[in-house]
Design an enzyme around this catalytic site. Structure first.
Site, PDB file in Angstrom:
ATOM      1  N   ASP A   5       0.805  -1.222   0.000  1.00  0.00           N
ATOM      2  CA  ASP A   5       0.000   0.000   0.000  1.00  0.00           C
ATOM      3  C   ASP A   5       0.844   1.281   0.000  1.00  0.00           C
ATOM      4  OD1 ASP A   5      -2.803  -0.856   0.037  1.00  0.00           O
ATOM      5  OD2 ASP A   5      -2.282  -1.859   1.905  1.00  0.00           O
ATOM      6  N   GLU A  58      -0.581   9.537   1.371  1.00  0.00           N
ATOM      7  CA  GLU A  58      -1.346  10.446   2.230  1.00  0.00           C
ATOM      8  C   GLU A  58      -1.503   9.915   3.657  1.00  0.00           C
ATOM      9  OE1 GLU A  58      -5.771  10.463   1.757  1.00  0.00           O
ATOM     10  OE2 GLU A  58      -5.514  12.601   1.839  1.00  0.00           O
ATOM     11  N   ASP A  59      -1.543   8.587   3.788  1.00  0.00           N
ATOM     12  CA  ASP A  59      -1.839   8.013   5.101  1.00  0.00           C
ATOM     13  C   ASP A  59      -0.685   8.123   6.088  1.00  0.00           C
ATOM     14  OD1 ASP A  59      -4.463   7.241   4.512  1.00  0.00           O
ATOM     15  OD2 ASP A  59      -3.715   5.562   3.329  1.00  0.00           O
ATOM     16  N   ARG A 110       1.232  -1.388   7.333  1.00  0.00           N
ATOM     17  CA  ARG A 110       1.555  -0.096   6.735  1.00  0.00           C
ATOM     18  C   ARG A 110       2.540   0.733   7.567  1.00  0.00           C
ATOM     19  NH1 ARG A 110      -2.755   3.040   3.647  1.00  0.00           N
ATOM     20  NH2 ARG A 110      -0.730   3.773   2.930  1.00  0.00           N
ATOM     21  N   ARG A 129      -9.402   2.599  11.370  1.00  0.00           N
ATOM     22  CA  ARG A 129      -7.955   2.855  11.361  1.00  0.00           C
ATOM     23  C   ARG A 129      -7.524   3.923  12.377  1.00  0.00           C
ATOM     24  NH1 ARG A 129      -5.878   1.175   6.256  1.00  0.00           N
ATOM     25  NH2 ARG A 129      -6.948  -0.794   5.863  1.00  0.00           N
ATOM     26  N   HIS A 160     -12.094   5.616   5.160  1.00  0.00           N
ATOM     27  CA  HIS A 160     -11.554   6.832   5.789  1.00  0.00           C
ATOM     28  C   HIS A 160     -12.553   7.988   5.712  1.00  0.00           C
ATOM     29  CE1 HIS A 160      -7.319   5.236   4.662  1.00  0.00           C
ATOM     30  NE2 HIS A 160      -7.445   5.161   5.967  1.00  0.00           N
ATOM     31  N   CYS A 184      -5.411  10.061  -1.647  1.00  0.00           N
ATOM     32  CA  CYS A 184      -4.480   9.113  -1.012  1.00  0.00           C
ATOM     33  C   CYS A 184      -3.126   9.040  -1.689  1.00  0.00           C
ATOM     34  CB  CYS A 184      -4.979   7.681  -1.055  1.00  0.00           C
ATOM     35  SG  CYS A 184      -6.678   7.461  -1.191  1.00  0.00           S
TER      36      CYS A 184
END
Ligand code: CIR
Length: 252
Positions: A59, A64-65, A84, A129, A159, A246
């Site tokens: 991923d 962005e995460d 992640r 998350r 999200h 993202c």
């Protein structure tokens, strides 16, 4: 404006999935679509800079995460999915050149996709998350700079930004089915077309919205409100439960 991106990893087929069934992803097409996305950003005067590839992290394209970038500091996240967490160091390595850094600490978990900045308000999605402890830590880090942190319950999608994004200063594009829209009080809301539940994720660059080509009805709603929209086909990335925001980290 600097936009950080990362190439689609060879291992993307093993991506995390929460609300979608696994569907085959064409890696070559995913990379081509991602390159067009980068070209679109570049055409909107972004200085697109690729982070080093992380082929073994499925991923890693969803940069962005990994961080919440504010004018005053960058906050490295502690992603909700264990797979992640290894993405963070390489993002930190780049961001340290642009901002003072802060880190979220356990037991906080947060994905950047759950943080929506609108004016001086940081809306934080409480999702599978992202937890309340993360919102609390974000508040402690951002309040001294004049930001207000507001929590928004998210259910039914991954999200907060799957269900709400800013399409003009103070105006949000939303899918009310997946969030508690009362928490967005004070913002002007545009709703997605009901046939396009995933249409609420748009990336505002200057005055142009980068939006997925798969949502023409929602695009028409945006255009009828005077917004300029650049439509990008991201069909393969959508299969990995990713959207437009993202795939970049905007470092203003
Ligand atoms: C994940 O589940 O973490 C990835 N497959 C998708 C992340 C998408 N990121 C985002 O919407 N900010």
């Amino acid at each position: 404006m600097i936009c950080l991106t990362r190439e689609v990893s060879e291992s993307i087929a093993q991506c995390e999935l929460t609300h979608l069934d696994r569907a085959p992803i064409d890696l070559t097409l995913a990379r081509e679509q991602h390159r067009r996305y980068e070209e679109t950003l570049a055409s909107l005067s972004c200085d697109v800079r690729r982070l080093p590839p992380l082929q073994d992290l499925p991923d890693a394209v969803f940069v962005e995460d990994a961080a919440v970038v504010l004018d005053e500091l960058a906050i490295l996240t502690r992603p909700g999915a264990l797979s992640r967490r290894a993405e963070i160091p390489s993002v930190a390595e780049e961001l340290r050149r642009h901002r003072p850094l802060a880190h979220l600490e356990a037991p906080a978990t947060l994905d950047g996709g759950d943080v929506l900045l609108s004016g001086r308000i940081l809306f934080v999605g409480l999702s599978r998350r992202t937890n309340r402890e993360a919102a609390r830590q974000l508040r402690r880090l951002a309040e001294p700079f004049g930001y207000e942190v507001r929590e928004v319950e998210v259910s039914g999608c991954l999200h907060l930004k799957t269900a709400a994004s800013e399409v003009a200063p103070g105006t949000l594009l939303v899918n009310r089915a997946w969030i508690d829209a009362d928490a967005l009080a004070g913002r002007d809301l545009i709703e997605v077309d009901p046939a396009e539940p995933f249409g609420a994720n748009a990336l505002l660059i200057g005055k142009t919205l980068v939006h997925a080509a798969a949502f023409p009805r929602t695009r028409a709603r945006l255009e009828s409100r005077g917004r300029a929209v650049a439509a990008v086909d991201v069909s393969e990335i959508a299969k990995a439960e990713g959207g437009l925001t993202c795939c970049s980290l905007i470092v203003g």
